[in-house]
Design an enzyme around this catalytic site. Sequence first.
Site, short mmCIF file in Angstrom:
data_model
loop_
_atom_site.label_atom_id
_atom_site.label_comp_id
_atom_site.label_asym_id
_atom_site.label_seq_id
_atom_site.Cartn_x
_atom_site.Cartn_y
_atom_site.Cartn_z
N HIS A 267 0.75 -1.27 -0.03
CA HIS A 267 -0.02 0.03 -0.03
C HIS A 267 0.84 1.21 -0.10
O HIS A 267 0.32 2.06 -0.58
CB HIS A 267 -1.07 0.04 1.11
CG HIS A 267 -2.21 -0.97 0.73
ND1 HIS A 267 -2.09 -2.36 1.35
CD2 HIS A 267 -3.19 -0.78 0.11
CE1 HIS A 267 -3.20 -2.87 0.56
NE2 HIS A 267 -3.65 -1.86 0.06
N GLU B 135 -11.04 -10.74 -5.10
CA GLU B 135 -9.65 -10.46 -4.73
C GLU B 135 -9.21 -11.95 -3.94
O GLU B 135 -8.02 -11.99 -3.78
CB GLU B 135 -9.30 -9.26 -3.80
CG GLU B 135 -10.14 -9.08 -2.84
CD GLU B 135 -9.81 -7.57 -2.37
OE1 GLU B 135 -8.84 -6.87 -2.50
OE2 GLU B 135 -10.48 -7.15 -1.57
N ASP C 77 -4.46 -8.26 -4.74
CA ASP C 77 -4.83 -9.44 -3.83
C ASP C 77 -5.05 -10.68 -4.61
O ASP C 77 -4.63 -11.65 -4.22
CB ASP C 77 -5.54 -9.10 -2.79
CG ASP C 77 -5.44 -8.24 -1.53
OD1 ASP C 77 -4.25 -8.43 -0.91
OD2 ASP C 77 -6.08 -7.23 -1.29
N CYS D 34 -9.54 -3.15 -10.55
CA CYS D 34 -9.05 -1.84 -10.04
C CYS D 34 -7.71 -2.12 -9.37
O CYS D 34 -7.23 -1.14 -8.54
CB CYS D 34 -10.06 -1.37 -8.94
SG CYS D 34 -10.50 -2.69 -7.56
C1 PEP Z 1 -6.66 -5.20 -4.84
O1 PEP Z 1 -6.36 -6.00 -4.01
O2 PEP Z 1 -6.19 -5.31 -6.27
C2 PEP Z 1 -6.85 -3.81 -4.43
C3 PEP Z 1 -7.33 -3.00 -5.30
O3 PEP Z 1 -7.23 -3.45 -3.08
P1 PEP Z 1 -5.99 -3.08 -2.20
O4 PEP Z 1 -4.60 -2.91 -2.97
O5 PEP Z 1 -6.42 -1.97 -1.58
O6 PEP Z 1 -5.67 -4.14 -1.25
MG MG Z 2 -7.19 -5.66 -1.90
#
Ligand code: PEP
Ligand code: MG
Length: 586
Positions: free
Chosen positions: A191, A428, A452, A499
Amino acid sequence: MRVERNGIAISPGIAVGKVVILDRSKTIVRRTGIDESRIGPEKQRFLSAVKRSKNELLSIKDKLDTEETGEHHQILSFNIMMLEDDLLSEKVLKHIESERVNAGWAINSVLTKKSEAFKDVEDIYMKERLADIYYLGERILRNLRGAHEDIPALEEDSILVTHDISALDVVQYAKHKAIGIATDIGALTSHSAIVAKSLGIPAVMGLEDITLRASPGDSIFIDGFTGTVILDPGEREYVEFKKRKSDYLDLEKKLLQYAKLPGRTKDGKEIKVNANIEITEELNLAMCYGAEGIGMYRTEFLFTNSVYFPDEEKQLENYEKVVSTLNSPEVTIRTLDIGGDKFPAGMEPSKRLNPALGLRGIRYSLDDVDTFSTQVRAILRSSKDKRIRILIPMVSKLSEIIDTKGIISAIARELGKEDSWEIGVMIETPSAAIIASDIAEEVDFLSIGTNDLIQYTLAVDRVNEHVSYLYTPFHPAILRLIKSVVEAGHEKGVPVSVCGEMASQLSCVPLLVGMGVDELSMNTHSIPKVKKLLNTITEKDSKRILKHSLGLKTEHEIRKYVRRAIVSKWGGSFPPEFVIEIKSSV
Ligand code: PEP
Ligand code: MG
């Protein structure tokens, strides 16, 4: 002495500046003089931080199993006793007043004196209490920082060099003018990496020993495209880097021209290009970079930057900003996804062996229904005349969706907002991907979280640089899984978006277009370049590239083929930087 290191290129861009070492194991405290009028509020700030620290410790103590009454309990009791020690508080309060200094400095001075008294003691038990004093000081300082103060003022050209960095620190230091980041550990879809990219801060991670090599004030050069970091570059190199930096800024300007392009392929297939945002400060960037809507607002940063979760009114104010700033009907707010690698300031990162498989996302929300309901109320109230899209993270089974819908419907009824929301699920986990068809019957849209999904499907920790060579969207299992989710959604008439970071990878976009994905949502900086790519490629040829890729058996073959196919078909119509990025994609 010149030192060159190569790490993982996390966030593109060039930064030339001076090293600031950020050692999270020790909070940096600066002495700040305060005038008469601030003495009272500063004392109050200290007392509140002590109270918060004490409450945190009491709640940890309460949660300990009764069998665990041994040493751990004694240590906690010692810490609580120190916080209740009026003498200690009085000393700090007196120090603030007599020296006219900030609370952080006063705590540091008083605790340093106190720890000196323990220094020459032979007794091991007492020596350990020295460490307690240190950690206690850190806890109080962190609680002071929860009020957003003790981040040191940085010089204009500061580049953070640190062992590790949290996403929250990236946000906070970006606000305090840090222009680049270099870390010992970290990986592409952590993140902190995602946030650095979104905020446009060049970053290189996984450098292993950069904190041992760098000293505060050293000259440092960061190349966020190639992953190269150089300490103390020579005179000629320095001039060359400055030139590269100005070339990079020119490129950024050039990319902005593409922001106004429609989200559409050359042969007319419409694909929405939306923004992922983490903080409301990114909304202006999203508009300026041409986002057609908000595809995912990661709300956890609103929760993680203070010890207490924000109340309904505070959340409402925040979500209303998101709903009203962008002139788009499409706003997607993702409910809280803490756990995994994101934690509120007062909650220690999980000490369990597998936090990514633990109480995170919707599991956490269904376990703490009060917090979840407060968030849902705030989201629904913020919807105004729009239909707000609520996105649920970390779903692994159908009953989680049914339970969640039950909670949201009840709150919507209570608020008279029955028609103001849509629900979507993040795909995910492999289990969610496999049952996507059943999930699609329950929801209005699906959003594939590839960050994920790759981690869980390939069993590769997304934040561990030692296994990042295994982390790739080109694995045949990933492509087949994503394709099956898109088909499942479409069979049930439900739109599917992507996403995760894959949506912004130029070498992956044609594959996703070939699968028929309806929306790509990404970090704001990548929007113009993805729009330009979409406007150059065709759906027809993308389908061909996908078909051939699905016939290959290894990620190496797929990657090699996809890179070549894209460059040979469209390379001549792309800016040269796109070709470099595609050829080096992993
Ligand atoms: C993902 O897991 O692709 C996602 C968009 O969520 P995050 O990166 O916040 O876990
Ligand atoms: Mg995620």
